[in-house]
Design a protein around this motif. Structure first.
Motif, PDB file in Angstrom:
ATOM      1  N   VAL A 104       0.867  -1.172   0.000  1.00 38.75           N
ATOM      2  CA  VAL A 104       0.000   0.000   0.000  1.00 38.75           C
ATOM      3  C   VAL A 104       0.905   1.223   0.000  1.00 38.75           C
ATOM      4  N   SER A 105       0.549   2.206  -0.816  1.00 40.39           N
ATOM      5  CA  SER A 105       1.346   3.424  -0.856  1.00 40.39           C
ATOM      6  C   SER A 105       0.416   4.624  -0.778  1.00 40.39           C
ATOM      7  N   ALA A 106       0.947   5.705  -0.259  1.00 41.45           N
ATOM      8  CA  ALA A 106       0.194   6.946  -0.125  1.00 41.45           C
ATOM      9  C   ALA A 106       1.054   8.080  -0.666  1.00 41.45           C
ATOM     10  N   GLU A 107       0.390   9.031  -1.308  1.00 37.48           N
ATOM     11  CA  GLU A 107       1.127  10.152  -1.889  1.00 37.48           C
ATOM     12  C   GLU A 107       0.324  11.434  -1.740  1.00 37.48           C
ATOM     13  N   LEU A 108       1.008  12.478  -1.271  1.00 34.80           N
ATOM     14  CA  LEU A 108       0.413  13.807  -1.208  1.00 34.80           C
ATOM     15  C   LEU A 108       0.533  14.447  -2.577  1.00 34.80           C
ATOM     16  N   GLY A 109      -0.550  15.045  -3.052  1.00 38.28           N
ATOM     17  CA  GLY A 109      -0.535  15.728  -4.336  1.00 38.28           C
ATOM     18  C   GLY A 109      -0.603  17.233  -4.152  1.00 38.28           C
ATOM     19  N   THR A 110      -0.614  17.932  -5.263  1.00 44.65           N
ATOM     20  CA  THR A 110      -0.719  19.380  -5.240  1.00 44.65           C
ATOM     21  C   THR A 110      -1.917  19.767  -6.082  1.00 44.65           C
ATOM     22  N   PRO A 111      -2.874  20.571  -5.594  1.00 50.02           N
ATOM     23  CA  PRO A 111      -2.905  21.045  -4.222  1.00 50.02           C
ATOM     24  C   PRO A 111      -2.992  19.863  -3.270  1.00 50.02           C
ATOM     25  N   GLU A 112      -2.916  20.121  -1.996  1.00 48.94           N
ATOM     26  CA  GLU A 112      -2.750  19.026  -1.047  1.00 48.94           C
ATOM     27  C   GLU A 112      -3.936  18.069  -1.055  1.00 48.94           C
ATOM     28  N   TYR A 113      -3.727  16.937  -1.695  1.00 47.28           N
ATOM     29  CA  TYR A 113      -4.655  15.814  -1.694  1.00 47.28           C
ATOM     30  C   TYR A 113      -3.845  14.595  -1.345  1.00 47.28           C
ATOM     31  N   LEU A 114      -4.501  13.601  -0.794  1.00 47.80           N
ATOM     32  CA  LEU A 114      -3.834  12.358  -0.454  1.00 47.80           C
ATOM     33  C   LEU A 114      -4.481  11.245  -1.258  1.00 47.80           C
ATOM     34  N   SER A 115      -3.665  10.450  -1.909  1.00 51.19           N
ATOM     35  CA  SER A 115      -4.159   9.282  -2.621  1.00 51.19           C
ATOM     36  C   SER A 115      -3.482   8.047  -2.047  1.00 51.19           C
ATOM     37  N   VAL A 116      -4.173   6.923  -2.143  1.00 52.73           N
ATOM     38  CA  VAL A 116      -3.604   5.649  -1.705  1.00 52.73           C
ATOM     39  C   VAL A 116      -3.837   4.607  -2.791  1.00 52.73           C
ATOM     40  N   VAL A 117      -2.891   3.687  -2.891  1.00 48.77           N
ATOM     41  CA  VAL A 117      -2.969   2.608  -3.870  1.00 48.77           C
ATOM     42  C   VAL A 117      -2.612   1.310  -3.161  1.00 48.77           C
ATOM     43  N   GLY A 118      -3.369   0.264  -3.426  1.00 49.02           N
ATOM     44  CA  GLY A 118      -3.060  -1.069  -2.916  1.00 49.02           C
ATOM     45  C   GLY A 118      -2.743  -1.988  -4.077  1.00 49.02           C
ATOM     46  N   VAL A 119      -1.752  -2.867  -3.892  1.00 51.45           N
ATOM     47  CA  VAL A 119      -1.327  -3.787  -4.948  1.00 51.45           C
ATOM     48  C   VAL A 119      -1.092  -5.170  -4.333  1.00 51.45           C
ATOM     49  N   SER A 120      -1.621  -6.181  -4.990  1.00 55.52           N
ATOM     50  CA  SER A 120      -1.426  -7.563  -4.525  1.00 55.52           C
ATOM     51  C   SER A 120      -0.081  -8.093  -4.994  1.00 55.52           C
TER      52      SER A 120
END
Length: 154
Positions: A115-131
């Protein structure tokens, strides 16, 4: 590669890992492919894809992945910090690139889900899960399936 992993297990466990991560965020937060404050940024629904870069064949190892915006309560930087602390407490292997102005962090579960998380611009947070990758035999139809549009807190 996990030779015992089925496509159904890969999909279900990826969503479970994302849901567990969501559970530590402030009440009312959800994971959603749509971000109501940034509507032009809808994410694809995720699904199965090959574990290799050459897409000229459609058999062989596959994985399941799903990506979401973190929508709802909280400050995104603080939410990223909550995720990092929880992943470490759970015994997941954490890679923190968010220090000193960085914007990414990830964790790997003991059973190989990432699982990874990344802050974007403008400040948003996204997460991704990978098997983890699992085998698709030659001649077998590649798996079909999509991630849920949203994951809600339980």
């Amino acid at each position: 590669m996990d030779s015992a992993l089925s496509q159904e297990q890969a999909q279900n466990r990826t969503v479970e890992v994302l849901g567990r991560s969501l559970s530590v965020l402030p009440s009312g937060t959800r994971l959603d492919v749509e971000n109501p404050t940034y509507p032009q940024s809808d994410l694809p629904r995720g699904g199965f894809g090959p574990c290799y870069d050459d897409n000229t064949i459609d058999y062989g190892p596959h994985r399941f992945d799903a990506g979401y915006w973190v929508v709802g309560n909280g400050v995104h930087r603080a939410n990223l910090d909550l995720l990092l602390a929880s992943w470490g407490e759970w015994g997941w292997t954490v890679e923190d690139e968010s220090k000193d102005g960085g914007k990414r962090a990830s964790a790997t579960t003991p059973d190989g889900y990432r699982v990874s998380a990344e802050l974007g611009t403008p400040e948003y947070l996204s997460v991704v899960g990978v098997s983890p990758c699992f085998e698709i035999e030659a001649g077998q139809t590649p798996p079909a399936g999509v991630a849920p549009r949203a994951i809600e807190q339980r």
